[in-house]
Design a protein around this motif. Structure first.
Motif, PDB file in Angstrom:
ATOM      1  N   ALA A  47       0.826  -1.210   0.000  1.00  0.00           N
ATOM      2  CA  ALA A  47       0.000   0.000   0.000  1.00  0.00           C
ATOM      3  C   ALA A  47       0.857   1.255   0.000  1.00  0.00           C
TER       4      ALA A  47
ATOM      5  N   TYR B  82      -3.073   6.969   2.522  1.00  0.00           N
ATOM      6  CA  TYR B  82      -3.022   5.670   3.192  1.00  0.00           C
ATOM      7  C   TYR B  82      -3.537   5.779   4.622  1.00  0.00           C
TER       8      TYR B  82
ATOM      9  N   TYR C 190      -6.876   3.837   5.822  1.00  0.00           N
ATOM     10  CA  TYR C 190      -6.671   2.706   6.722  1.00  0.00           C
ATOM     11  C   TYR C 190      -7.571   2.781   7.952  1.00  0.00           C
TER      12      TYR C 190
ATOM     13  N   GLY D 221      -2.670   0.104  -4.522  1.00  0.00           N
ATOM     14  CA  GLY D 221      -2.506   0.537  -3.138  1.00  0.00           C
ATOM     15  C   GLY D 221      -3.804   0.508  -2.364  1.00  0.00           C
ATOM     16  N   LEU D 222      -4.899   0.952  -3.015  1.00  0.00           N
ATOM     17  CA  LEU D 222      -6.206   0.976  -2.363  1.00  0.00           C
ATOM     18  C   LEU D 222      -6.673  -0.441  -2.035  1.00  0.00           C
TER      19      LEU D 222
ATOM     20  N   ALA E 272      -4.822  -3.030  -1.531  1.00  0.00           N
ATOM     21  CA  ALA E 272      -3.980  -3.542  -0.443  1.00  0.00           C
ATOM     22  C   ALA E 272      -4.465  -3.021   0.906  1.00  0.00           C
ATOM     23  N   VAL E 273      -4.832  -1.733   0.960  1.00  0.00           N
ATOM     24  CA  VAL E 273      -5.331  -1.149   2.209  1.00  0.00           C
ATOM     25  C   VAL E 273      -6.653  -1.789   2.612  1.00  0.00           C
TER      26      VAL E 273
END
Length: 333
Positions: free
Chosen positions: A109, A118, A122, A182-183, A185-186
């Motif tokens: 992320a 992030y 999160y 990244g999104l 993964a978060v």
């Protein structure tokens, strides 16, 4: 300790430590994944394994201290509670595997998202933790808490709302693709954090073992899972340049901060309350955003982002307003 657990200075000291640790981990991890170096970059899987080793070592020292620094008593306790109770120990394999996955996802992320985005996104783990607490522990949430969860969702949507940016179309596509990775993964990390945290809370409440002892059990499984994952995905790189390739002061700092995170949370839960934890979360978001903009220079805030961040911070405070009767806990994040 001489001071009472309800001592104001202990509460605010633990609050301050949590703010510094949370913001520092996010920013240092982001900086370490974007730093241009001549040699190979350190392996995220290696950092996860190293953090687990450090956590096991630290918790062992704490158990040693709790046993009045008597090695024989500590060995007897570890044998009785870990070796002689294999079924109880095996229960920790589930959250250990999930935490290992989560820790690796956080590196993914922060390799694809700026620190501020992030950090705000999160906070969706508050929602997942609440939902798992209701379904797994039978806890009830108050009206203020449900409203806060709706505000949280609205804030996350605004933070992630696409904006027009200058530059060629290829750069936009690559940027959008990177942000999507990244999104995702978060989001997966939020779900895993919620489930593992509630599962770990359930285990802690069913036994009388200390948090440090449970963290040793958790750390052993996490180390095994992490080491296997490292050899599967980065085995060739490890064989060529070693497990600690690319390690520098920044990488070592990330490992230390990640290892100490769970221990700091345990201290905060002991001396503070959920409202103060909300303060820590909100303050860490603000600190991360400011530093990400002025120091890392990898973030250009928009009006929607600021409005979404305000909603997330407000939701955090509102959620803590009725947190005591609802009792939703996030033992490890």
């Amino acid at each position: 300790m001489v001071s009472s657990p309800n001592s104001p200075w202990l509460k605010y000291m633990s609050l301050g430590v949590l703010v510094v640790q949370t913001a520092s981990l996010v920013l240092t991890m982001r900086f370490s994944r974007t730093l241009k170096e001549d040699g190979p970059r350190y392996l995220a899987s290696s950092a996860v394994v190293s953090a687990e080793l450090l956590k096991i070592f630290t918790c062992t020292l704490l158990v040693f201290r709790d046993n009045n620094f008597r090695l024989r008593e500590m060995n007897q306790l570890l044998r009785e509670e870990i070796v002689n109770k294999p079924m109880e120990t095996m229960k920790l394999a589930v959250p250990a595997g999930i935490y290992t996955l989560q820790n690796n996802l956080l590196y993914v992320a922060l390799s694809n998202l700026d620190a501020a985005t992030y950090q705000v996104t999160y906070q969706l783990k508050i929602l997942t933790t609440a939902l798992f607490s209701v379904s797994m522990l039978g806890k009830r949430l108050g009206s203020y808490q449900w409203i806060s969860l709706l505000l949280l969702m609205a804030g996350i949507v605004l933070v992630q709302w696409p904006t027009e940016s200058e530059g060629d179309s290829e750069k936009k596509v690559l940027s959008a693709s990177s942000q999507f990775v990244g999104l995702m993964a978060v989001l997966v990390a939020c779900v895993s954090s919620g489930f593992a945290g509630v599962y770990f809370e359930k285990i802690l409440k069913e036994t009388k073992q200390s948090v440090w002892l449970r963290n040793i059990q958790l750390g052993v499984f996490s180390f095994v899972f992490g080491f296997v994952g490292m050899m599967v995905y980065d085995g060739e790189a490890v064989r060529e340049a070693g497990m600690f390739q690319g390690y520098n002061l920044v990488a070592c700092t990330v490992v230390v901060l990640q290892a100490m995170g769970g221990l700091i949370i345990a201290v905060v839960i002991k001396y503070a309350d959920n409202i103060l934890k909300g303060f820590a979360t909100s303050l860490s978001i603000i600190v991360s955003t400011v530093i990400s903009y002025f120091v890392l220079k990898d973030f250009n805030p928009t009006g929607l982002f600021f409005f979404g961040a305000v909603l997330v911070v407000a939701a955090t405070f509102l959620y803590g307003y009725e947190s005591k009767p609802a009792g939703v806990s996030t033992a490890k994040m």
